[in-house]
Design a protein around this motif. Structure first.
Motif, PDB file in Angstrom:
ATOM      1  N   ILE A  33       1.097  -0.606  -0.106  1.00 21.27           N
ATOM      2  CA  ILE A  33      -0.330   0.088   0.189  1.00 21.27           C
ATOM      3  C   ILE A  33       0.571   0.875  -0.261  1.00 21.27           C
ATOM      4  N   VAL A  34       1.703   1.102   0.669  1.00 20.73           N
ATOM      5  CA  VAL A  34       2.917   2.143   0.479  1.00 20.73           C
ATOM      6  C   VAL A  34       3.307   2.983  -0.843  1.00 20.73           C
ATOM      7  N   VAL A  35       3.324   1.864  -1.930  1.00 23.78           N
ATOM      8  CA  VAL A  35       3.891   2.317  -3.349  1.00 23.78           C
ATOM      9  C   VAL A  35       2.898   1.677  -4.411  1.00 23.78           C
ATOM     10  N   VAL A 209       3.252  -9.306   4.997  1.00 21.70           N
ATOM     11  CA  VAL A 209       4.479  -9.940   4.654  1.00 21.70           C
ATOM     12  C   VAL A 209       4.915  -8.767   4.673  1.00 21.70           C
ATOM     13  N   THR A 210       4.498  -8.118   3.462  1.00 25.60           N
ATOM     14  CA  THR A 210       4.436  -7.025   3.045  1.00 25.60           C
ATOM     15  C   THR A 210       4.279  -5.376   3.450  1.00 25.60           C
ATOM     16  N   PHE A 211       2.418  -5.628   4.331  1.00 23.77           N
ATOM     17  CA  PHE A 211       2.357  -4.868   5.190  1.00 23.77           C
ATOM     18  C   PHE A 211       2.829  -4.880   6.120  1.00 23.77           C
ATOM     19  N   ILE A 215       4.740  -0.661   7.890  1.00 22.81           N
ATOM     20  CA  ILE A 215       4.886   0.261   8.611  1.00 22.81           C
ATOM     21  C   ILE A 215       6.292   1.193   8.835  1.00 22.81           C
ATOM     22  N   ILE A 216       7.441  -0.147   8.676  1.00 27.61           N
ATOM     23  CA  ILE A 216       8.406   0.611   8.955  1.00 27.61           C
ATOM     24  C   ILE A 216       8.584   1.794   8.703  1.00 27.61           C
ATOM     25  N   PRO A 217       8.908   2.077   6.827  1.00 29.37           N
ATOM     26  CA  PRO A 217       9.871   3.646   6.569  1.00 29.37           C
ATOM     27  C   PRO A 217       8.437   4.334   6.898  1.00 29.37           C
TER      28      PRO A 217
END
Length: 392
Positions: A33-35, A209-211, A215-217
């Motif tokens: 979801i970030v990209v 796993v991707t999600f 959360i980290i960056p």
């Protein structure tokens, strides 16, 4: 503009992370979801937003978040000179605090940013997480040659991403095994966020796993920078700091017991301080939208494919919108509204609508816990020159 783009809030960005994931066969051309934008973004976002934005789910993390905040405070307390001045790079310590807290939510374990929780595995996770953050920042704000060939920062991004992927994949497999072993005793009230996602359905193992990694960056540097601004502004405005401490004394008492969800909900002045800090020194000027269709806006024709930046942060400096805009006045956000009503769309540091920052409640809870413990014990002051802003 929010309403005109609410059906398809595409924004682009984080292209280096997207490319690194597309290069890795594990992700199967799904960036998270970030990209991502469009249908692929909504496919995952619609599933993960419910467990992460429910306050009751985040309440399970209050106890450990408080421990991490106290770890930071104890470390800082030990590193002061004879005048009581901190001798550490405090922004660096705040980044460690944010990373430790975010990783505890993401992978359900401490990674040893502070004394007392250090082992080889934790150190490797911590180093990889910091390297991932640094590599993304370097790729996104400096040379874009990584689009042509593997530069050193991009290679570091891929390497740290691969390592953290393996860690998160292993943690999720272990979580699923534990869930299977206690399936007769499961209760929604005692499930952490990863467990909620594992049981919710509609997401693949790799989606989760991707999600977990997103959360980290997504939550580390933004959180630490936000707290740094709060500390700076309260040091510059001792009257506001004193009022915050009076609220903390009233709600926390002697501060011996753990912070409770009820106490956090009562921190009205602390919330006002954070809102005012986001007005005076906004974490971003505003969100970006990539237009998915031609639209008419106030007599202008905006074309599909254009990138639109909402200069939302600038509203905070407008005297016509915020009386005494050059002053730090948290009281303006209290229910009594001493300086008049505030339009709900003026200050939106977490954006708005379906593309609003999914970690908003997590970040706010982290900040309020640290503010409560830090200012209940200490008065924060400093002789630093006035701080400016540089946006990249």
């Amino acid at each position: 503009m929010y309403k005109l783009t609410e059906k398809s809030p595409a924004r682009g960005g984080m292209l280096s992370l997207k490319k690194a994931r597309y290069n890795n066969p594990y992700f199967q051309k799904k960036g998270g979801i970030v990209v991502e934008d469009g249908k692929e973004w909504w496919r995952v976002r619609s599933k993960v937003q419910v467990p992460l934005m429910k306050p009751k789910n985040l309440c399970l993390y209050i106890e450990e978040m408080e421990r991490i905040s106290l770890d930071l405070i104890h470390k800082v307390s030990r590193h002061r000179d004879g005048k009581g001045e901190v001798t550490l790079d405090f922004l660096e310590e705040l980044q460690k605090w944010a990373l430790e807290s975010v990783c505890f939510v993401s992978i359900n374990q401490r990674i040893g940013c502070f004394d007392g929780v250090v082992n080889k595995d934790s150190k490797e996770i911590r180093d990889a997480a910091f390297e991932l953050l640094d590599a993304i920042f370097t790729c996104e704000t400096r040379s874009k040659l990584w689009k042509i060939y593997r530069t050193e920062p991009f290679s570091k991004l891929e390497k740290s991403l691969e390592f953290l992927t393996a860690v998160c994949d292993k943690v999720l497999h272990e979580t699923k095994k534990k869930l299977a072993s206690r399936k007769d005793y499961l209760s929604e009230g005692n499930l952490n966020i990863m467990e909620h996602l594992a049981l919710s359905g509609g997401l693949t193992h790799k989606d989760i796993v991707t999600f977990m990694m997103d959360i980290i960056p997504g939550g580390t540097n933004t959180t630490s920078d936000n707290v740094a601004v709060v500390l700076y502004l309260l040091a510059k405005n001792p009257d506001a700091q004193r009022k915050l401490q009076e609220e903390l004394d009233r709600i926390l008492g002697d501060g011996e017991g753990p912070i409770t969800p009820k106490q956090l909900a009562q921190l009205s002045y602390a919330r006002a301080v954070l809102k005012e800090a986001n007005r005076v020194m906004p974490p971003m000027f505003g969100p970006v939208r990539l237009l998915q269709e031609d639209i008419q806006f106030r007599g202008y024709a905006l074309k599909k494919g254009w990138s639109v930046l909402f200069m939302n942060g600038l509203l905070g400096w407008e005297e016509s919108v915020f009386p005494q805009a050059d002053k730090f006045i948290p009281e303006r956000w209290l229910r009594s509204k001493p300086l008049g009503d505030i339009h709900p769309y003026t200050i939106l540091p977490f954006s708005h609508g379906t593309r609003m920052c999914i970690g908003r409640r997590l970040v706010e809870q982290l900040i309020y816990i640290l503010m409560a413990r830090l200012f209940h014990r200490f008065t924060w002051s400093g002789s630093t020159p006035d701080m400016g802003e540089s946006t990249r």
